[in-house]
Scaffold this motif. Sequence first.
Motif, PDB file in Angstrom:
ATOM      1  N   ARG A   1      -1.326  -4.865  -6.108  1.00 24.62           N
ATOM      2  CA  ARG A   1      -0.586  -5.692  -7.070  1.00 24.62           C
ATOM      3  C   ARG A   1      -0.747  -5.144  -8.480  1.00 24.62           C
ATOM      4  O   ARG A   1       0.211  -5.152  -9.273  1.00 24.62           O
ATOM      5  CB  ARG A   1      -1.058  -7.146  -6.992  1.00 24.62           C
ATOM      6  N   TRP A   2      -1.941  -4.669  -8.818  1.00 27.49           N
ATOM      7  CA  TRP A   2      -2.134  -4.065 -10.137  1.00 27.49           C
ATOM      8  C   TRP A   2      -1.224  -2.852 -10.304  1.00 27.49           C
ATOM      9  O   TRP A   2      -0.591  -2.675 -11.339  1.00 27.49           O
ATOM     10  CB  TRP A   2      -3.556  -3.570 -10.318  1.00 27.49           C
ATOM     11  N   ALA A   3      -1.232  -2.005  -9.300  1.00 24.04           N
ATOM     12  CA  ALA A   3      -0.514  -0.729  -9.393  1.00 24.04           C
ATOM     13  C   ALA A   3       0.983  -0.918  -9.589  1.00 24.04           C
ATOM     14  O   ALA A   3       1.671  -0.018 -10.077  1.00 24.04           O
ATOM     15  CB  ALA A   3      -0.788   0.115  -8.157  1.00 24.04           C
ATOM     16  N   ALA A   4       1.479  -2.093  -9.245  1.00 25.74           N
ATOM     17  CA  ALA A   4       2.891  -2.380  -9.488  1.00 25.74           C
ATOM     18  C   ALA A   4       3.187  -2.528 -10.972  1.00 25.74           C
ATOM     19  O   ALA A   4       4.349  -2.454 -11.396  1.00 25.74           O
ATOM     20  CB  ALA A   4       3.302  -3.652  -8.747  1.00 25.74           C
ATOM     21  N   GLN A   5       2.130  -2.731 -11.800  1.00 24.03           N
ATOM     22  CA  GLN A   5       2.300  -2.920 -13.237  1.00 24.03           C
ATOM     23  C   GLN A   5       2.094  -1.643 -14.037  1.00 24.03           C
ATOM     24  O   GLN A   5       2.394  -1.600 -15.225  1.00 24.03           O
ATOM     25  CB  GLN A   5       1.312  -3.978 -13.735  1.00 24.03           C
ATOM     26  N   GLY A   6       1.555  -0.618 -13.413  1.00 25.66           N
ATOM     27  CA  GLY A   6       1.301   0.610 -14.158  1.00 25.66           C
ATOM     28  C   GLY A   6       0.506   1.590 -13.322  1.00 25.66           C
ATOM     29  O   GLY A   6      -0.020   1.233 -12.261  1.00 25.66           O
ATOM     30  N   PRO A   7       0.409   2.828 -13.789  1.00 22.01           N
ATOM     31  CA  PRO A   7      -0.257   3.869 -12.994  1.00 22.01           C
ATOM     32  C   PRO A   7      -1.778   3.728 -13.011  1.00 22.01           C
ATOM     33  O   PRO A   7      -2.432   4.023 -14.005  1.00 22.01           O
ATOM     34  CB  PRO A   7       0.182   5.160 -13.697  1.00 22.01           C
ATOM     35  N   VAL A   8      -2.344   3.256 -11.910  1.00 22.81           N
ATOM     36  CA  VAL A   8      -3.798   3.175 -11.767  1.00 22.81           C
ATOM     37  C   VAL A   8      -4.254   4.475 -11.108  1.00 22.81           C
ATOM     38  O   VAL A   8      -3.964   4.721  -9.939  1.00 22.81           O
ATOM     39  CB  VAL A   8      -4.227   1.956 -10.928  1.00 22.81           C
ATOM     40  N   GLY A   9      -4.971   5.302 -11.851  1.00 24.55           N
ATOM     41  CA  GLY A   9      -5.422   6.575 -11.303  1.00 24.55           C
ATOM     42  C   GLY A   9      -6.658   6.425 -10.453  1.00 24.55           C
ATOM     43  O   GLY A   9      -6.750   6.989  -9.363  1.00 24.55           O
ATOM     44  N   TYR A  10      -7.628   5.654 -10.982  1.00 25.76           N
ATOM     45  CA  TYR A  10      -8.832   5.443 -10.176  1.00 25.76           C
ATOM     46  C   TYR A  10      -9.468   4.099 -10.486  1.00 25.76           C
ATOM     47  O   TYR A  10      -9.210   3.481 -11.513  1.00 25.76           O
ATOM     48  CB  TYR A  10      -9.820   6.603 -10.326  1.00 25.76           C
TER      49      TYR A  10
END
Length: 382
Positions: free
Chosen positions: A155-164
């Motif tokens: 769900r977080w990654a839908a808001q922006g690029p989470v690399g790690y």
Amino acid sequence: MSAHTSGRRVEGRDPATGQVLRVQLERGTIGAVERRGHSGSDLPWLVPGLVDLQVNGYAGFDVNHETPGAEHIVGITEALRSRGVTTWVPTVITGSQEQVIDRLAAITRARCDPDIAAAIPFAHVEGPFISDQDGARGVHDPAHIRPLDAAEVRRWAAQGPVGYLTVSPHQPDAPDQVARVVADGVAVAIGHTHATPDQISAAVDAGASLSTHLGNGIFATLARHPNPIWTQLADDRLTCGLIGDGHHLPGDTFTAMVRALGPGRAFLVSDSVELAGSPPGRYRTAVGGEVELDPTGRLSYVGTELLAGAAVNLADCVVWALANTPFSLARVIDLAATTPGRVVAELGGTRPGRLRVGGRADLCLLDEQGKVVEVVAGGRVL
């Protein structure tokens, strides 16, 4: 603009060979890299722009501000660039799901500007899936610490690029959750943990590939052996961040860790916070209350020996490492640019941290102590 830069050329010495380098600039990229003899002893050192994979804030700006805004991300980018840190990764710390999403959304808004996006390849989320135990928890808010949940990360990654993502793999289902996060394209780092050596090894088997500020975010007193630090040092599948401010790790500890990890498995981070770059004094913060920044750069909670974060930038870490370890400038630049640049590429970003024809023209000129004397970012002399 110094005598060593012109509108289209930067000249300095290569710290690895002593050769004179002449870098031609072409529309914001490196058009050519020429090498000649060793007669440029009067020239500064020429190195790639520095790459910091863990920044919480800087110069009065905070990635985790209570009202997240793109202006904080832009402000940190500009302040760090002027000091030679041309690539950085915003670190979102433990919070509610809504807070994490809001902070990631602010980073995404800032990255709508191509110039900001060139400096920020992705975000790092440190927590909330970490140890809830004092010491290992650090100063993360215990009210929001919760079990590792790959569905929430999605769900977080839908808001922006989470690399790690930094986690403590102490739960029984941690290997399964780690595998799911990695399968979704987010790398997993181990940190702020009370996990046992066997639990750490199981997380690495499941796909964890990084360690967050190794030697910190852990109990102050550990068993002689085994313990989680030895396990992470020994596992060649982990690439480990080390805070180089001189307060989180003493020089001899830092030296021993870098030697144990070997080439390509260690990188410098600042782990800087909002007060980094501020003058010495007492300050009140949203997390932890009153803190004191002393003239050496140590940031601590008033009346205690507890650190309140790092008050330096990565360029300061380079200077500290040169002065307090036996490593050469070439080796320190590997830690501050080459290896973290490789990590960025492995996590899906465009590779920074090296002088490559066709690459973005992010360069630093350094003096004999490793201090930044001039910066070129995207082909512009700052």
